[in-house]
Design a protein around this motif. Sequence first.
Motif, PDB file in Angstrom:
ATOM      1  N   ARG A 124      56.681 -13.600  23.072  1.00 32.42           N
ATOM      2  CA  ARG A 124      56.675 -14.784  23.934  1.00 32.42           C
ATOM      3  C   ARG A 124      55.357 -14.892  24.696  1.00 32.42           C
ATOM      4  NH1 ARG A 124      61.289 -14.271  27.746  1.00 32.42           N
ATOM      5  NH2 ARG A 124      59.815 -13.218  29.125  1.00 32.42           N
ATOM      6  N   HIS A 125      54.876 -13.763  25.227  1.00 30.37           N
ATOM      7  CA  HIS A 125      53.617 -13.769  25.969  1.00 30.37           C
ATOM      8  C   HIS A 125      52.460 -14.171  25.056  1.00 30.37           C
ATOM      9  CE1 HIS A 125      50.584 -12.599  28.887  1.00 30.37           C
ATOM     10  NE2 HIS A 125      49.988 -11.895  27.939  1.00 30.37           N
ATOM     11  N   ASP A 126      52.427 -13.637  23.840  1.00 26.33           N
ATOM     12  CA  ASP A 126      51.375 -13.969  22.875  1.00 26.33           C
ATOM     13  C   ASP A 126      51.421 -15.458  22.547  1.00 26.33           C
ATOM     14  OD1 ASP A 126      49.354 -13.813  21.023  1.00 26.33           O
ATOM     15  OD2 ASP A 126      50.542 -12.781  19.491  1.00 26.33           O
ATOM     16  N   VAL A 128      52.724 -17.922  24.354  1.00 19.55           N
ATOM     17  CA  VAL A 128      52.315 -18.715  25.521  1.00 19.55           C
ATOM     18  C   VAL A 128      50.793 -18.737  25.650  1.00 19.55           C
ATOM     19  CG1 VAL A 128      52.276 -18.655  28.057  1.00 19.55           C
ATOM     20  CG2 VAL A 128      54.457 -18.480  26.835  1.00 19.55           C
ATOM     21  N   THR A 129      50.166 -17.591  25.448  1.00 23.31           N
ATOM     22  CA  THR A 129      48.704 -17.496  25.557  1.00 23.31           C
ATOM     23  C   THR A 129      48.020 -18.369  24.516  1.00 23.31           C
ATOM     24  OG1 THR A 129      48.863 -15.238  26.420  1.00 23.31           O
ATOM     25  CG2 THR A 129      46.749 -15.912  25.488  1.00 23.31           C
ATOM     26  N   ARG A 130      48.524 -18.346  23.287  1.00 22.96           N
ATOM     27  CA  ARG A 130      47.884 -19.118  22.218  1.00 22.96           C
ATOM     28  C   ARG A 130      48.131 -20.615  22.385  1.00 22.96           C
ATOM     29  NH1 ARG A 130      47.709 -15.720  16.605  1.00 22.96           N
ATOM     30  NH2 ARG A 130      47.952 -13.615  17.471  1.00 22.96           N
ATOM     31  N   ALA A 132      48.479 -22.189  25.237  1.00 23.81           N
ATOM     32  CA  ALA A 132      47.594 -22.619  26.314  1.00 23.81           C
ATOM     33  C   ALA A 132      46.155 -22.762  25.809  1.00 23.81           C
ATOM     34  CB  ALA A 132      47.660 -21.635  27.472  1.00 23.81           C
ATOM     35  N   ALA A 133      45.740 -21.852  24.933  1.00 25.75           N
ATOM     36  CA  ALA A 133      44.385 -21.911  24.384  1.00 25.75           C
ATOM     37  C   ALA A 133      44.182 -23.141  23.503  1.00 25.75           C
ATOM     38  CB  ALA A 133      44.094 -20.647  23.583  1.00 25.75           C
ATOM     39  N   ARG A 134      45.288 -23.680  22.971  1.00 26.04           N
ATOM     40  CA  ARG A 134      45.206 -24.872  22.122  1.00 26.04           C
ATOM     41  C   ARG A 134      45.435 -26.163  22.928  1.00 26.04           C
ATOM     42  NH1 ARG A 134      46.328 -23.215  16.647  1.00 26.04           N
ATOM     43  NH2 ARG A 134      46.349 -25.423  16.042  1.00 26.04           N
ATOM     44  N   THR A 137      50.777 -26.992  27.461  1.00 23.10           N
ATOM     45  CA  THR A 137      51.307 -26.388  28.683  1.00 23.10           C
ATOM     46  C   THR A 137      52.620 -25.705  28.334  1.00 23.10           C
ATOM     47  OG1 THR A 137      50.307 -28.073  30.111  1.00 23.10           O
ATOM     48  CG2 THR A 137      52.107 -26.795  31.035  1.00 23.10           C
ATOM     49  N   GLU A 195      50.630 -17.453  15.061  1.00 17.91           N
ATOM     50  CA  GLU A 195      49.685 -18.559  14.854  1.00 17.91           C
ATOM     51  C   GLU A 195      50.342 -19.685  14.058  1.00 17.91           C
ATOM     52  OE1 GLU A 195      46.348 -20.594  15.738  1.00 17.91           O
ATOM     53  OE2 GLU A 195      46.922 -18.611  16.493  1.00 17.91           O
TER      54      GLU A 195
END
Length: 218
Positions: A124-126, A128-130, A132-134, A137, A195
């Motif tokens: 889930r953390h991974d 969320v991070t990806r 946000a990078a794209r 929100t 991804e």
Amino acid sequence: MDLAWSERRRALRVPVRGVAVFYAEDGATHGTIENLSSSGALVTVAGVPTDGSLDVELKLGIDSGWVSARTVRVERTAKRFRIAVAFENIDPAVAAAIDNAITHAIRAAQRRPILVIDDRIPRRHDLVTRLAARGMTPLAPRTPLEAIDLLTRTQLHVNVCLLAPSFGQSTAELRALVSDSFPWVSTAEISDDVEATVDRALEAWNGTDVARLSAAIA
């Protein structure tokens, strides 16, 4: 330019989820608002009111108010009807509530919210991070009540939900729950290929009314 944007904004029909209650001589008809502008709305209903001129109660999140309206178009769908109405005699308080709802929808189009439901914390953390990078929100509820709260907050305009087995429910069970209670929300499955999951989320979001609004205001 400010004047042109103001006029363009007033003409926009934005995806706003709310309730419209039509009152006519033959009784009241409840419907779900699909989109809204400063001058009218498109509403899904089970039956069509017989009167052409109607008193309408609008419920937009915590705001509500009354307008007069006239029916300008009726469309039949597989199971229900869609009624396009033009507003008349809007008082300032209702106009402000409509404007507020439109503002929230435009902000949501810019934020691109995605709900992420996954009990596996590292994944889930991974994810969320990806996301946000794209430019998304991501919203990651940790309890069922928090998930429902996020979906029911009309100002957030959550239209895409990523799902993995969570809260003691399978993905299929969660998808059915979302579909039954929030039929406008698109769902996509979370996999270990994070991804690819992000790509599915973007594809789902690009098919939403909010994404089309984003393109319209770009």
